[in-house]
Design a protein around this motif. Structure first.
Motif, mmCIF file in Angstrom:
data_model
loop_
_atom_site.group_PDB
_atom_site.id
_atom_site.type_symbol
_atom_site.label_atom_id
_atom_site.label_comp_id
_atom_site.label_asym_id
_atom_site.label_seq_id
_atom_site.Cartn_x
_atom_site.Cartn_y
_atom_site.Cartn_z
ATOM 1 N N ARG A 121 -16.062 -19.325 40.573
ATOM 2 C CA ARG A 121 -16.140 -18.761 39.223
ATOM 3 C C ARG A 121 -17.566 -18.299 38.902
ATOM 4 O O ARG A 121 -17.772 -17.242 38.295
ATOM 5 N N ILE A 122 -18.554 -19.099 39.318
ATOM 6 C CA ILE A 122 -19.957 -18.717 39.071
ATOM 7 C C ILE A 122 -20.292 -17.413 39.794
ATOM 8 O O ILE A 122 -20.934 -16.513 39.229
ATOM 9 N N LEU A 123 -19.841 -17.293 41.044
ATOM 10 C CA LEU A 123 -20.098 -16.071 41.804
ATOM 11 C C LEU A 123 -19.412 -14.863 41.189
ATOM 12 O O LEU A 123 -19.998 -13.778 41.071
ATOM 13 N N LEU A 124 -18.173 -15.030 40.767
ATOM 14 C CA LEU A 124 -17.428 -13.916 40.179
ATOM 15 C C LEU A 124 -18.061 -13.459 38.864
ATOM 16 O O LEU A 124 -18.201 -12.256 38.614
ATOM 17 N N ILE A 125 -18.431 -14.422 38.008
ATOM 18 C CA ILE A 125 -19.075 -14.078 36.735
ATOM 19 C C ILE A 125 -20.419 -13.402 36.988
ATOM 20 O O ILE A 125 -20.790 -12.426 36.322
ATOM 21 N N GLY A 126 -21.176 -13.923 37.974
ATOM 22 C CA GLY A 126 -22.468 -13.321 38.304
ATOM 23 C C GLY A 126 -22.318 -11.881 38.770
ATOM 24 O O GLY A 126 -23.091 -11.002 38.378
ATOM 25 N N MET A 127 -21.324 -11.628 39.622
ATOM 26 C CA MET A 127 -21.080 -10.259 40.086
ATOM 27 C C MET A 127 -20.652 -9.350 38.940
ATOM 28 O O MET A 127 -21.044 -8.183 38.867
ATOM 29 N N ALA A 128 -19.844 -9.897 38.012
ATOM 30 C CA ALA A 128 -19.400 -9.103 36.862
ATOM 31 C C ALA A 128 -20.577 -8.726 35.966
ATOM 32 O O ALA A 128 -20.687 -7.580 35.513
ATOM 33 N N VAL A 129 -21.462 -9.688 35.719
ATOM 34 C CA VAL A 129 -22.652 -9.407 34.905
ATOM 35 C C VAL A 129 -23.522 -8.341 35.572
ATOM 36 O O VAL A 129 -24.020 -7.415 34.925
#
Length: 203
Positions: free
Chosen positions: A50-58
């Motif tokens: 989840r942290i990686l996905l949110i980071g990529m989205a940002v």
């Protein structure tokens, strides 16, 4: 081009956020239906994912907004062009130049030198947010040796302007040539002034 790329980045970022919001139980259930013998996924792995996905989205959103900013900086708006043309008109109106005393009443180079001068003045008065390129001053209508009309446009702006330029011979200015004396030392340079006006629309 950059606008389309930014839209794609925003869509991908939304997909990544949606993936990050999927519950762990649904992922486990889907994985088990595909491969029942696969080992269970620990909760920590879902947190990292989840942290990686949110980071990529940002990152995608930030890059998208940067692309839009670059696209905006590379195009003229109608307001920017309007302000720039007004400033250029004020600067050029009443300006003057001296001609070559050996050429007599030589015509102004409205197609070359003066057209470039108009474009440079518009760009110079565009302000800090306006691009430093993309302005075109094209001769239009009937041009004489002392009068010309320019159609002024800029990339990205939907508004065009008509600029009227009239050159007037104001007389001569006398200068003294170095190293000479008497009448031979006096050089008469013709002085020309320019009356410049502009309006919105075609000429």
């Amino acid at each position: 081009m950059l606008t389309k790329l930014s839209v794609i980045l925003f869509i991908l970022s939304a997909v990544l956020v949606a993936m990050a919001c999927v519950k762990a139980d649904r992922v486990r259930s889907w994985r088990e239906s595909l491969n029942p013998s696969a080992p269970d996924i620990p909760d920590g792995a879902f947190v990292v994912a989840r942290i990686l996905l949110i980071g990529m989205a940002v990152g995608g959103v930030v890059s998208g907004f940067q692309g839009l900013a670059v696209e905006d900086d590379s195009k003229w708006s109608d307001d920017e062009l309007t302000s720039a043309v007004r400033g250029a008109t004020t600067a050029l109106d009443g300006s003057f130049t001296y001609g070559d005393p050996l050429e007599g009443d030589a015509p102004a180079d409205f197609e070359g030198e003066y057209a470039m001068k108009v474009e440079d003045e518009v760009v110079e008065h565009g302000g800090g947010d306006a691009p430093q390129f993309g302005v075109d001053a094209a001769l239009t209508g009937e041009t004489t040796s002392d009068e010309a009309y320019y159609r002024i446009t800029a990339s990205g702006a939907g508004t065009s302007f008509c600029m009227h330029v009239k050159r007037t011979h104001e007389g001569y200015i006398e200068t003294v040539a170095p190293g000479l004396s008497g009448d031979a030392a006096v050089v008469k340079e013709p002085k020309y002034t320019f009356a410049v006006s502009s309006r919105v629309g075609e000429c």
